[in-house]
Design an enzyme around this catalytic site. Structure first.
Site, PDB file in Angstrom:
ATOM      1  N   CYS A   1      38.263  39.796  39.220  1.00  0.00           N
ATOM      2  CA  CYS A   1      37.440  40.877  38.651  1.00  0.00           C
ATOM      3  C   CYS A   1      37.827  42.213  39.253  1.00  0.00           C
ATOM      4  O   CYS A   1      37.785  43.231  38.559  1.00  0.00           O
ATOM      5  CB  CYS A   1      35.964  40.574  38.842  1.00  0.00           C
ATOM      6  SG  CYS A   1      35.494  40.255  40.533  1.00  0.00           S
TER       7      CYS A   1
ATOM      8  N   GLU B   1      27.448  40.817  37.676  1.00  0.00           N
ATOM      9  CA  GLU B   1      28.796  41.209  38.101  1.00  0.00           C
ATOM     10  C   GLU B   1      29.725  40.825  36.963  1.00  0.00           C
ATOM     11  O   GLU B   1      29.960  39.650  36.726  1.00  0.00           O
ATOM     12  CB  GLU B   1      29.126  40.480  39.415  1.00  0.00           C
ATOM     13  CG  GLU B   1      30.164  41.180  40.228  1.00  0.00           C
ATOM     14  CD  GLU B   1      31.568  40.848  39.784  1.00  0.00           C
ATOM     15  OE1 GLU B   1      32.038  41.514  38.831  1.00  0.00           O
ATOM     16  OE2 GLU B   1      32.172  39.939  40.350  1.00  0.00           O
TER      17      GLU B   1
HETATM   18  P1  NDP Z   1      31.438  33.847  30.582  1.00  0.00           P
HETATM   19  O1  NDP Z   1      30.850  35.175  30.904  1.00  0.00           O
HETATM   20  O2  NDP Z   1      31.265  33.340  29.195  1.00  0.00           O
HETATM   21  O3  NDP Z   1      30.835  32.730  31.578  1.00  0.00           O
HETATM   22  C1  NDP Z   1      30.414  32.981  32.893  1.00  0.00           C
HETATM   23  C2  NDP Z   1      29.365  31.960  33.279  1.00  0.00           C
HETATM   24  O4  NDP Z   1      28.245  32.051  32.401  1.00  0.00           O
HETATM   25  C3  NDP Z   1      29.841  30.509  33.171  1.00  0.00           C
HETATM   26  O5  NDP Z   1      29.238  29.725  34.169  1.00  0.00           O
HETATM   27  C4  NDP Z   1      29.321  30.105  31.813  1.00  0.00           C
HETATM   28  O6  NDP Z   1      29.198  28.736  31.647  1.00  0.00           O
HETATM   29  C5  NDP Z   1      27.971  30.767  31.801  1.00  0.00           C
HETATM   30  N1  NDP Z   1      27.404  30.971  30.469  1.00  0.00           N
HETATM   31  C6  NDP Z   1      28.035  31.050  29.277  1.00  0.00           C
HETATM   32  N2  NDP Z   1      27.154  31.285  28.281  1.00  0.00           N
HETATM   33  C7  NDP Z   1      25.929  31.365  28.867  1.00  0.00           C
HETATM   34  C8  NDP Z   1      24.607  31.598  28.376  1.00  0.00           C
HETATM   35  N3  NDP Z   1      24.367  31.822  27.102  1.00  0.00           N
HETATM   36  N4  NDP Z   1      23.597  31.626  29.271  1.00  0.00           N
HETATM   37  C9  NDP Z   1      23.825  31.424  30.579  1.00  0.00           C
HETATM   38  N5  NDP Z   1      25.032  31.182  31.104  1.00  0.00           N
HETATM   39  C10 NDP Z   1      26.086  31.163  30.254  1.00  0.00           C
HETATM   40  O7  NDP Z   1      32.929  33.917  31.017  1.00  0.00           O
HETATM   41  P2  NDP Z   1      34.168  33.015  30.664  1.00  0.00           P
HETATM   42  O8  NDP Z   1      34.321  32.039  31.754  1.00  0.00           O
HETATM   43  O9  NDP Z   1      34.088  32.473  29.255  1.00  0.00           O
HETATM   44  O10 NDP Z   1      35.310  34.129  30.702  1.00  0.00           O
HETATM   45  C11 NDP Z   1      35.328  35.140  29.696  1.00  0.00           C
HETATM   46  C12 NDP Z   1      35.786  36.455  30.263  1.00  0.00           C
HETATM   47  O11 NDP Z   1      34.895  36.895  31.289  1.00  0.00           O
HETATM   48  C13 NDP Z   1      37.129  36.415  30.920  1.00  0.00           C
HETATM   49  O12 NDP Z   1      38.074  36.621  29.965  1.00  0.00           O
HETATM   50  C14 NDP Z   1      37.068  37.537  31.914  1.00  0.00           C
HETATM   51  O13 NDP Z   1      37.455  38.728  31.281  1.00  0.00           O
HETATM   52  C15 NDP Z   1      35.596  37.624  32.264  1.00  0.00           C
HETATM   53  N6  NDP Z   1      35.297  37.016  33.566  1.00  0.00           N
HETATM   54  C16 NDP Z   1      34.978  37.835  34.590  1.00  0.00           C
HETATM   55  C17 NDP Z   1      34.737  37.299  35.827  1.00  0.00           C
HETATM   56  C18 NDP Z   1      34.393  38.167  36.976  1.00  0.00           C
HETATM   57  O14 NDP Z   1      34.770  37.837  38.086  1.00  0.00           O
HETATM   58  N7  NDP Z   1      33.632  39.207  36.780  1.00  0.00           N
HETATM   59  C19 NDP Z   1      34.821  35.860  36.078  1.00  0.00           C
HETATM   60  C20 NDP Z   1      35.114  35.085  34.915  1.00  0.00           C
HETATM   61  C21 NDP Z   1      35.350  35.653  33.716  1.00  0.00           C
HETATM   62  P3  NDP Z   1      30.401  27.939  30.953  1.00  0.00           P
HETATM   63  O15 NDP Z   1      31.600  28.144  31.794  1.00  0.00           O
HETATM   64  O16 NDP Z   1      29.918  26.553  30.970  1.00  0.00           O
HETATM   65  O17 NDP Z   1      30.546  28.500  29.569  1.00  0.00           O
END
Ligand code: NDP
Length: 490
Positions: free
Chosen positions: A269, A235
């Site tokens: 989102c 998602e």
């Molecule tokens: P990320 O996609 O980087 O992170 C989402 C989750 O994945 C977090 O728990 C993160 O951990 C984890 N993660 C990061 N790197 C890895 C990896 N290599 N392997 C496995 N898990 C990993 O999102 P961000 O929080 O950095 O946000 C970035 C952008 O994503 C936002 O600007 C927004 O546009 C979008 N976003 C969309 C969402 C939605 O509802 N669809 C929700 C949040 C963000 P950690 O936080 O520890 O890095």
């Protein structure tokens, strides 16, 4: 060995909320090992007892709604009221998943057809084992619970890696679960940064990953999962469009549009990011929007930007949009970290990052469309395809537009309403990801179909799967097929 920790911080005040271990690959592997044992116990417990435990968990969360909302508020900065709302939604999903799991996944007989008339056939959906959930920070209860509750109800154990911005909420959700299921760690939370999530995705004993976050990270997670052929549900956000049709209730549309775009500081989102308004109602709609937005205040109606790095993206999108677009509200000065005041820009070119990329801030672009069809064409011209909204006075046309909208979900004359209907599947197409959480599809996402066919009696003169099959049997089969399937439809 000393444990390395990291802190979660209140984004509005900078105050430290809590300190959590940065769990290493080894400690994630240990958690998965414990989860494997717990999964076997949980599966064995049976559907009725799982239902009872999950309904009890729902009650435990409901009893803790105030302190959990305070924690969500502290880690994300969102108003306590909004935090409460997301917990209520999560509760309704746990309830639905618990009550419907057996009905959706339980063993049933399926028709065998004429050629299989001597067989009986059953289908059931069995647990996968250990499910890894990698969650976001924007709705740290509601969003991961859309995977966790459904995976648990389907009979799996869950290892949850919350966002590094909201680890405390993740830890609390698992602690509360242990009140209802104290025997085994059926639901564990592991804390840490990206590497902790990566360790979870790379563990071959994890049978599915449910990921919510950015498209770029989803690709990395998928690459890690590919090593072990671990399936994933992704998602990944969106760039949702809001269409205002000629006969829409403009006051209601403007009100919904503002809430859909600005609530949670736009960090949703399925939040509204692009608005397409049919020409004949453009001016009156914009008057309603202007009147409404004048009353919306950052820091009062919604909180700060939770992830500091997001401010740069929001700033860049506003700068690009205001280069050639017409500012209606706000502008570059609206970004006053950690808050962002509402920004509305008209006539932004469709190739601007503010129209093409996910902004995740309290900003919208608004554009005039000749008619609803053109509005739909513009709405569909996006790499993303998560959700969208249509405001129209004509139910038939609204339904038609909704069906043609290239998105997983569409709300008509309401905004984001599908998220509150647990029976509806949630997920997107294109860069918004694939797979579904919520509803019957969400339960099946965390289960594997098991098909069993049993011969009830040998069909006289029709032993087709034997080397002793003769020409007469084949002849009878051809005659039967001609009767059953040989009539053409003209
Ligand atoms: P990320 O996609 O980087 O992170 C989402 C989750 O994945 C977090 O728990 C993160 O951990 C984890 N993660 C990061 N790197 C890895 C990896 N290599 N392997 C496995 N898990 C990993 O999102 P961000 O929080 O950095 O946000 C970035 C952008 O994503 C936002 O600007 C927004 O546009 C979008 N976003 C969309 C969402 C939605 O509802 N669809 C929700 C949040 C963000 P950690 O936080 O520890 O890095």
């Amino acid at each position: 060995m000393t444990t390395v920790t990291f802190e979660s911080v209140n984004p509005a005040t900078g105050e430290v909320v809590g300190s959590h271990p940065k769990q290493t690959a080894q400690s994630v592997q240990e958690a998965v090992g414990r989860a494997e044992v717990a999964a076997a116990w949980w599966a064995e417990l049976g559907a009725a007892e799982r239902r009872r435990r999950l309904l009890d968990y729902k009650a435990v969360i409901a009893q803790h709604i105030r302190d959990l909302a305070d924690l969500v508020h502290a880690e994300t900065g969102k108003p306590v009221g909004d935090a409460t709302l997301e917990i209520v939604l999560a509760i309704t999903h746990i309830d639905w998943a618990a009550r419907n799991a057996h009905k959706v996944l339980g063993r049933r007989r399926v028709s065998t057809g004429m050629i299989g008339m001597n067989l009986s056939a059953t289908l059931e959906y069995l647990p996968l084992g250990v499910v890894g959930v990698i969650g976001p920070w924007n709705y740290p209860v509601f969003t991961p619970m859309g995977s966790i509750a459904y995976a648990l109800a389907a009979g799996n154990a869950v290892v949850f890696k919350p966002s590094e911005l909201t680890p405390g909420v993740g830890v609390r959700l698992a602690e509360l679960f242990a009140e209802s299921v104290p025997e085994h760690p059926v639901f564990q939370t592991v804390t840490g940064l990206g590497e902790t999530g990566a360790a979870l995705a790379s563990d071959p004993r994890v049978k599915k990953i449910a990921f919510t976050g950015s498209t770029a990270t989803a690709k990395r997670v998928m690459a890690a999962c590919a090593e072990n052929l671990t399936p994933i549900v992704a998602e990944c956000g969106g760039k949702d469009a809001f269409i205002v049709d000629a006969d829409a209730d403009l006051k209601a549309a403007a009100d919904a549009c503002l809430w859909g775009a600005m609530s949670n500081a736009g960090q949703t989102c399925v939040g509204v990011e692009r608005v397409y308004v049919v020409d004949s109602v453009y001016e009156p709609f914009m008057r309603e929007l202007a009147e409404g937005v004048a009353k919306v205040k950052a820091g009062e109606h919604y909180g700060p930007i939770t992830m500091p790095g997001q401010l740069d993206i929001i700033r860049r999108h506003i700068d690009e949009a205001t280069k050639s677009g017409k500012i209606m509200t706000g502008g570059p000065e609206s970004v006053r970290a950690p808050f962002v005041d509402p920004v509305i820009v008209e006539d932004v070119p469709e190739d601007s990052p503010a129209v093409r990329e996910e902004t995740f801030g309290p900003t919208i672009t608004v554009r005039r469309a000749a008619d609803a069809r053109e509005a739909l064409r513009l709405a569909n011209d996006s790499a993303y395809g998560l959700a969208g909204t249509i405001y129209s006075g004509n139910t038939r046309r609204a339904m038609e537009l909704a069906r043609l909208m290239r998105s997983g979900m569409t709300a008509i004359n309401s905004v984001i309403s599908f998220a509150g209907v647990p029976a509806l599947p949630f997920g997107g197409v294109g860069d918004s990801g694939f797979g579904r959480i919520h509803g019957a599809d969400g339960l099946r996402e965390f289960a594997r179909p098991k098909a069993i066919s049993r011969q009830r009696f040998a069909m006289p003169g029709m032993n087709l799967t034997s080397f002793s099959r003769g020409a007469g049997e084949l002849e009878r089969l051809i005659r039967l097929v001609s009767i059953l399937h040989g009539r053409r439809k003209r």
